[in-house]
Scaffold this motif. Structure first.
Motif, PDB file in Angstrom:
ATOM      1  N   ASP A 176       6.622 -13.083   7.126  1.00 48.67           N
ATOM      2  CA  ASP A 176       6.229 -13.796   5.917  1.00 48.67           C
ATOM      3  C   ASP A 176       7.306 -13.886   4.845  1.00 48.67           C
ATOM      4  OD1 ASP A 176       5.455 -11.078   6.196  1.00 48.67           O
ATOM      5  OD2 ASP A 176       4.331 -11.164   4.340  1.00 48.67           O
ATOM      6  N   GLN A 181      -6.745  -1.900   9.301  1.00 50.29           N
ATOM      7  CA  GLN A 181      -5.395  -2.030   9.853  1.00 50.29           C
ATOM      8  C   GLN A 181      -5.271  -3.335  10.629  1.00 50.29           C
ATOM      9  OE1 GLN A 181      -4.772   0.607  13.165  1.00 50.29           O
ATOM     10  NE2 GLN A 181      -2.842  -0.334  13.718  1.00 50.29           N
ATOM     11  N   LEU A 182      -6.239  -3.576  11.515  1.00 51.53           N
ATOM     12  CA  LEU A 182      -6.176  -4.758  12.374  1.00 51.53           C
ATOM     13  C   LEU A 182      -6.343  -6.036  11.561  1.00 51.53           C
ATOM     14  CD1 LEU A 182      -8.248  -3.429  15.396  1.00 51.53           C
ATOM     15  CD2 LEU A 182      -5.766  -3.435  15.094  1.00 51.53           C
ATOM     16  N   THR A 213      -1.245 -10.648   7.885  1.00 53.97           N
ATOM     17  CA  THR A 213       0.209 -10.806   7.914  1.00 53.97           C
ATOM     18  C   THR A 213       0.588 -11.914   8.886  1.00 53.97           C
ATOM     19  OG1 THR A 213       0.444  -8.437   7.519  1.00 53.97           O
ATOM     20  CG2 THR A 213       2.381  -9.583   8.347  1.00 53.97           C
ATOM     21  N   ASP A 214      -0.116 -11.948  10.001  1.00 50.88           N
ATOM     22  CA  ASP A 214       0.124 -12.975  11.004  1.00 50.88           C
ATOM     23  C   ASP A 214      -0.160 -14.363  10.433  1.00 50.88           C
ATOM     24  OD1 ASP A 214       0.801 -12.735  13.918  1.00 50.88           O
ATOM     25  OD2 ASP A 214      -0.796 -14.223  14.005  1.00 50.88           O
ATOM     26  N   ASN A 224      -3.180  -6.745   9.840  1.00 53.09           N
ATOM     27  CA  ASN A 224      -2.218  -7.302  10.784  1.00 53.09           C
ATOM     28  C   ASN A 224      -2.454  -8.792  10.964  1.00 53.09           C
ATOM     29  OD1 ASN A 224      -1.195  -4.762  11.148  1.00 53.09           O
ATOM     30  ND2 ASN A 224      -2.017  -4.471  13.205  1.00 53.09           N
ATOM     31  N   VAL A 225      -3.726  -9.161  11.069  1.00 49.95           N
ATOM     32  CA  VAL A 225      -4.048 -10.573  11.245  1.00 49.95           C
ATOM     33  C   VAL A 225      -3.691 -11.352   9.969  1.00 49.95           C
ATOM     34  CG1 VAL A 225      -5.948 -12.197  11.583  1.00 49.95           C
ATOM     35  CG2 VAL A 225      -5.791 -10.165  13.017  1.00 49.95           C
ATOM     36  N   LEU A 239      -0.085 -15.319   7.435  1.00 53.49           N
ATOM     37  CA  LEU A 239       0.886 -15.623   6.395  1.00 53.49           C
ATOM     38  C   LEU A 239       2.249 -15.989   6.977  1.00 53.49           C
ATOM     39  CD1 LEU A 239       0.562 -15.570   3.378  1.00 53.49           C
ATOM     40  CD2 LEU A 239       1.410 -13.244   3.337  1.00 53.49           C
ATOM     41  N   SER A 240       2.517 -15.550   8.195  1.00 56.10           N
ATOM     42  CA  SER A 240       3.818 -15.806   8.815  1.00 56.10           C
ATOM     43  C   SER A 240       3.878 -17.189   9.425  1.00 56.10           C
ATOM     44  CB  SER A 240       4.092 -14.768   9.904  1.00 56.10           C
ATOM     45  OG  SER A 240       4.092 -13.470   9.367  1.00 56.10           O
ATOM     46  N   LEU A 251       1.288   3.592   2.131  1.00 60.25           N
ATOM     47  CA  LEU A 251       2.003   3.786   3.388  1.00 60.25           C
ATOM     48  C   LEU A 251       3.129   2.760   3.515  1.00 60.25           C
ATOM     49  CD1 LEU A 251       2.247   5.250   6.093  1.00 60.25           C
ATOM     50  CD2 LEU A 251       0.612   3.617   7.034  1.00 60.25           C
ATOM     51  N   GLN A 252       2.849   1.535   3.112  1.00 60.35           N
ATOM     52  CA  GLN A 252       3.894   0.510   3.166  1.00 60.35           C
ATOM     53  C   GLN A 252       5.070   0.869   2.264  1.00 60.35           C
ATOM     54  OE1 GLN A 252       1.310  -2.987   2.330  1.00 60.35           O
ATOM     55  NE2 GLN A 252       2.304  -3.888   4.116  1.00 60.35           N
ATOM     56  N   LEU A 286       2.749  -3.080  11.043  1.00 59.04           N
ATOM     57  CA  LEU A 286       3.944  -2.387  10.574  1.00 59.04           C
ATOM     58  C   LEU A 286       4.752  -2.026  11.816  1.00 59.04           C
ATOM     59  CD1 LEU A 286       2.576   0.152   7.930  1.00 59.04           C
ATOM     60  CD2 LEU A 286       4.408  -1.482   7.544  1.00 59.04           C
ATOM     61  N   GLY A 293       0.959  -8.547  13.636  1.00 56.01           N
ATOM     62  CA  GLY A 293       1.417  -8.397  12.251  1.00 56.01           C
ATOM     63  C   GLY A 293       1.577  -6.942  11.849  1.00 56.01           C
ATOM     64  N   ARG A 352      -3.594  -6.933   1.588  1.00 56.38           N
ATOM     65  CA  ARG A 352      -3.130  -5.559   1.410  1.00 56.38           C
ATOM     66  C   ARG A 352      -3.138  -4.899   2.777  1.00 56.38           C
ATOM     67  NH1 ARG A 352      -5.509  -0.857   0.948  1.00 56.38           N
ATOM     68  NH2 ARG A 352      -4.372   0.795  -0.142  1.00 56.38           N
ATOM     69  N   ASN A 353      -2.075  -4.215   3.122  1.00 53.16           N
ATOM     70  CA  ASN A 353      -1.978  -3.609   4.448  1.00 53.16           C
ATOM     71  C   ASN A 353      -1.945  -2.091   4.357  1.00 53.16           C
ATOM     72  OD1 ASN A 353      -1.424  -2.813   7.038  1.00 53.16           O
ATOM     73  ND2 ASN A 353       0.024  -4.484   7.435  1.00 53.16           N
ATOM     74  N   PRO A 354      -3.107  -1.441   4.555  1.00 56.92           N
ATOM     75  CA  PRO A 354      -3.105   0.029   4.498  1.00 56.92           C
ATOM     76  C   PRO A 354      -2.341   0.643   5.659  1.00 56.92           C
ATOM     77  CG  PRO A 354      -5.271  -0.775   5.178  1.00 56.92           C
ATOM     78  CD  PRO A 354      -4.449  -1.977   4.855  1.00 56.92           C
ATOM     79  N   GLY A 355      -2.039  -0.140   6.688  1.00 59.62           N
ATOM     80  CA  GLY A 355      -1.271   0.362   7.827  1.00 59.62           C
ATOM     81  C   GLY A 355      -2.132   1.168   8.778  1.00 59.62           C
ATOM     82  N   PRO A 356      -1.533   1.582   9.904  1.00 65.09           N
ATOM     83  CA  PRO A 356      -2.293   2.362  10.886  1.00 65.09           C
ATOM     84  C   PRO A 356      -2.737   3.704  10.288  1.00 65.09           C
ATOM     85  CG  PRO A 356       0.043   2.263  11.482  1.00 65.09           C
ATOM     86  CD  PRO A 356      -0.157   1.321  10.344  1.00 65.09           C
ATOM     87  N   GLN A 390       5.980 -14.545  15.712  1.00 69.22           N
ATOM     88  CA  GLN A 390       6.329 -13.400  14.878  1.00 69.22           C
ATOM     89  C   GLN A 390       6.196 -12.091  15.666  1.00 69.22           C
ATOM     90  OE1 GLN A 390       4.197 -15.830  14.240  1.00 69.22           O
ATOM     91  NE2 GLN A 390       2.396 -15.153  13.125  1.00 69.22           N
ATOM     92  N   SER A 427       0.855  -1.188   0.000  1.00 65.70           N
ATOM     93  CA  SER A 427       0.000   0.000   0.000  1.00 65.70           C
ATOM     94  C   SER A 427       0.891   1.238   0.000  1.00 65.70           C
ATOM     95  CB  SER A 427      -0.907   0.002   1.231  1.00 65.70           C
ATOM     96  OG  SER A 427      -0.139   0.230   2.397  1.00 65.70           O
TER      97      SER A 427
END
Lengths: 615, 615
Positions: A154, B243-244, B250-251, B247-248, B253-254, A14-15, A436, A434, B536-540, A97, A12
């Motif tokens: 990941d 965002q949350l 990403t988690d 995060n999950v 996937l890890s 921000l990423q 950032l 997970g 996709r991680n839009p981030g905080p 993680q 994204s």
């Protein structure tokens, strides 16, 4: 299973911005010359365990501390390493993680390539499974590009968190030999770094050339000791959770009708709960360490909360936010005893359905008193490390349930005259993991990656990469390495009168120091937090502007920098030696002798068994 | 209880930065001259309900749309208001707290003071309770200073969400009279704005001078119609939850070993779940609207998820993230029927303990099949609006439970050959609600506050403040107002064959349009989301830099701007009229007649009963 590892990710906006962030290096790590100063040999902090540890780790116990120095530092004994033959390093994610883990890889990769472009970094795919099965991915700039400063594990993945059985250790040894690794870097927490120390010892014994390095990465923040101030991931986890806790506080204050019970991560220690409390100022936190120290029963805790609810009701307040760590349940003495009985019956082969009927009368009475949902959860099979399945046990619901019952009782008895008590429960378990990583975790992890290289370049084995003075700006950070064995302790278990056994040396999770400054800060404010609703909202994790560079409160209030002080002491000793050289005046010599005698006396007294050692 | 309202808050650094943020105004609201253009009278979108609505709202139905124009706009009919006598306005938070609510107060306050410094804004303390009891706080610059751009409703608080009973309506009327209010601004969602319309009508009937204005503020995002594109709070809630969720993801996937089931807010509609899916790309989302439209049973949904799990296992993937709205449970036909029976028995006075034994054989069979925890939750007393206690029903756990049972069955039968299925459940309910509002919500709410003033200055009653063209930059936003009655519909309930009744006119929650562009976008990507892990991680939530100005995907893909088009049409009609003035040539007149005849034919056909009206 690992088909997805190392694949470029779609980022994204921000990423992408974060992927372009380049952490700085402290002055001591800049340039291509490594200067390492080896201090005195280390001892375990616990003198009683030292003998056991030294026997278990004949090759790696007692090694000196290492300090990495800037190229221009004037330290006569420092070893200067200017030749950098090609080395091959393997790296494995081991343990849960933690935000920032990817930056350890990046930092290590960067250091390897700066010092010799032919150096090779291999990442093991799928964590320890990949280590055992020799499944690797060669790290390149290209592969790293969408993982820099990103959360999760990941890029390489993780699986089991153990390198412990003979089979596993041998598999790791074979892999390191087969891949001709000069170094193996293990990224993880308490357990993984204990395993790293064991591997280092086994490799040394087997005359394997691979040196083992550990990196303290765990969001629980419980790998803490005189050498390690905090862990990669802890800062991010606490910031993300504090954001959510503050949101709930704001919510409580807007509707003024609910008590929110929030369970946070923290199995053996309550660091996350303490830090989040200091960041967001909820009304109450119940720390497992306090409960264990005061041997509070479930009834004591319930009463404590009820009294607080009642005191707030007298000020016409019917809302509140209460935090607790997931490990709380195991720190309540009678529940711990009940869990021990349940787990004991499992070990005897009793099936889950039959356990409740075979409990001792005492345990059975407690068990029957509990609400059904918690019974089911307590009956879950223990985890591989014998602890209960803490993420599954809804302690927050149990407490809310007991408090509600007690408040209703008080209401009926007329001792409480307020409105009905209403609770809403939350578990903030996985939604931060997970994330950032914060700027701090990005920087810290990147620097630790660099240090891992320097440890290997210095030929050290069984060390953990360390950075101290972390509460100060990055250009003041001190970089070093400590033998992992120096962080170990030995636990004694008593099995009834007379009988006791000694555990294996290990790094144990550091619990909250109830005499420490962070806890003192909490205590000083506890009443205000409870009654005055001085909720604080740090807001969502930012990467720029106010708040972006804020550090953990617990890190900032603690006055740690042990490594810095050890260095300072060395400097004093050196200075005395240089002043009192043969040829100095009789007076100077006498003054030195008398002063040193007095210092020695005090220290001997403090460190003798029965002395008041402050550690 | 309200002792804390309006108290200055201690702000964190980030909050201070945000408190200093000054939202801009679209050109049409700048300056001190209000230009309002009144369009044609409005009709309800649902022609069948129009008669009922007009009968219930004789004073406020059929009023024209209002457009607020820039001072320099060349519109001949626009009314220019340059005199601004002192007015007194009351404001009340009504309904669940939504990020951005405070900015409506600020915007309104600002507009009041710009136009006449003697204007007064009174906030009602403790929501509707304060309105009924005449408890007010006069809003000042000082009071606002620590609440600008901040989350929560804690400046004024909220209580019950209803102004509906005769007693409540009369209390509100008395308050408005006693305080000599010229305007009452009600901040809330679907229910509160329906109440606002009723108040406006009652006040008009009672010849009370107070004009009532509604402002669309609800994090559910379900107050959507041709005049209202989105609601204050929805943007923030979706960003925080996305965002949350990321995060999950990403988690997942890890560690690659868990399926996460996440329940999101959204009682009557699944807008939050849809938007979060489009922002964070989890593997699957189960929308209540899809389930209701296809009449999917619990078994159908379970099978769908199991088939997905199996398909992923065939690609060696044992992790995933599945979203669902809290309202899902009520959209499953057989569960809905069961809930209806349970609630019916409650109405008959049956106690909770006896309900399960009095269910019909069919409902009883379903009930007995369900796991114990969900039985307890389904047996909870319904809420005041007759819906189930959705925040308490753990649908995510029910589905995880059923999927696990089915996967184990397939494993045993040999039809599934993968690894054991493991699920972890989350409810993202309250942790986003108190968040710092996003830039969009800060701006949108502030502008709506200004518009509320302009509505009152224009002497309009029973209107909702509206901004359209929101997907474009703020300087392109169109500001207006629409009669709330034009957003109402009338529901028909059938009680068995032949018998039916007609509900009261109300704004009903807008559900997801299964023919709309947002849903189409989801559908186009559903298979990729499911199989390819393109998380996709839009981030905080950020307030500066990339992502800070991102708008909701559903807002951006929908091609709404109804108000803009209505304006455009008026311009066309005006243009035809000005070209075809008496004195124009016969040819021009003939061309106009023939073209207009054809337009009229098409439109008559489309809007006649049985015609293919696209609304």
């Amino acid at each position: 299973m690992d088909s997805d590892f190392g694949v470029p990710r779609e980022l994204s906006d921000l990423q992408k911005l974060r992927a372009n962030y380049q952490p700085e290096l402290p002055p001591c790590l800049q340039g291509t010359t490594v200067r390492v100063e080896l201090g005195d040999g280390t001892a375990a902090a616990d003198p009683l365990g030292a003998h056991t540890i030294s026997r278990s780790f004949p090759h790696t116990y007692g090694q000196p501390l290492a300090h990495f120095l800037r190229a221009t530092a004037k330290v006569p004994d420092a070893q200067i390493i200017t030749e950098h033959p090609v080395i091959r390093v393997g790296l494995v994610f081991c343990g849960r993680q933690s935000p920032g883990g990817h930056n350890v890889i990046w930092g290590l990769y960067n250091a390897l390539k700066i010092h010799n472009p032919d150096n090779v970094l291999l990442g093991f795919l799928g964590g320890t499974d990949g280590l055992f099965a020799q499944k690797t991915l060669e790290i390149t700039d290209d592969i790293l590009s969408t993982y820099k400063n990103q959360g999760g594990y990941d890029l390489l993945g993780r699986t089991k968190d153990q390198i412990r059985s003979t089979e596993q250790v041998n598999a790791a040894l074979n892999t390191c030999k087969a891949l001709k690794l000069d170094g193996l870097v293990i990224i993880g927490g308490v357990t993984s770094n204990t395993d790293a120390a064991q591997l280092a010892e086994t490799f040394a014994e087997a005359k394997c050339q691979t040196k083992v390095v550990g990196v303290p990465v765990t969001l629980n923040g419980d790998l803490k000791n005189q050498f390690v101030e905090t862990n990669v991931g802890f800062d991010t986890i606490c910031k993300v959770n504090s954001q959510l806790i503050s949101n709930v506080c704001t919510d409580a204050l807007s509707a003024e009708k609910y008590y929110y019970f929030i369970r946070l991560m923290g199995r053996k220690a309550s660091h996350v709960a303490l830090e989040c409390t200091l960041q967001s100022h909820p009304n109450m936190v119940i720390l497992a360490e306090e409960v264990a120290a005061s041997k509070l029963t479930l009834f004591d805790i319930t009463k404590q909360i009820c009294d607080a609810v009642q005191a707030r009701a007298e000020q016409d307040k019917y809302h509140g936010v209460i935090l607790l760590p997931e490990g709380l349940i195991e720190s309540i003495p009678e529940i711990y005893a009940l869990l021990q009985e349940i787990h004991g019956l499992y070990r005897e082969g009793v099936s889950g359905d039959n356990i409740s009927s075979q409990l001792s009368p005492w345990a059975s009475a407690l068990f029957e008193f509990l609400p059904p949902f918690i019974k089911t959860q307590l009956l879950l099979r223990p985890e591989s490390d014998n602890s209960a399945q803490l993420s599954q046990i809804e302690t927050e619901k149990l407490l809310a349930h007991l408090v509600e019952a007690e408040m209703n009782k008080r209401l009926k008895a007329g001792t409480y005259k307020g409105k009905k008590f209403n609770a809403i429960c939350h578990f903030f378990g996985y939604q931060a993991r997970g994330s950032l990583p914060s700027k701090f975790d990005c920087d810290y992890a990147y620097v630790l990656g660099h240090i891992s290289y320097h440890i290997l370049a210095a030929g050290l084995n069984g060390y953990m990469a360390t950075v101290t003075n972390l509460k100060n700006p990055l250009n003041k950070w001190r970089c070093g390495a400590a033998p992992i064995t120096a962080m170990m302790t030995v636990k004694r278990f008593s099995h009834g009168p007379g009988a006791s056994s000694i555990g294996k040396p290990a790094i144990h999770p550091a619990t909250i120091d109830l005499k420490g400054k962070a806890y003192e800060l909490l205590n000083k404010n506890a009443l205000k937090f409870l009654m005055d609703d001085i909720y604080r909202n740090p807001g969502p994790l930012q990467f720029d502007g106010p708040g972006a560079d804020t550090k953990a409160v617990t890190l900032s209030v603690e006055d740690q920098d042990y490594m810095g002080r050890i260095k300072k002491l060395q400097e004093y000793l050196e200075k005395v030696r240089s002043i009192v050289k043969p040829g100095c005046s009789q007076d100077v010599l006498k003054a030195a002798l008398s002063s040193m005698a007095s210092v020695t006396d005090v220290l001997t007294l403090m460190t003798s068994p029965g002395g008041s050692a402050p550690m």
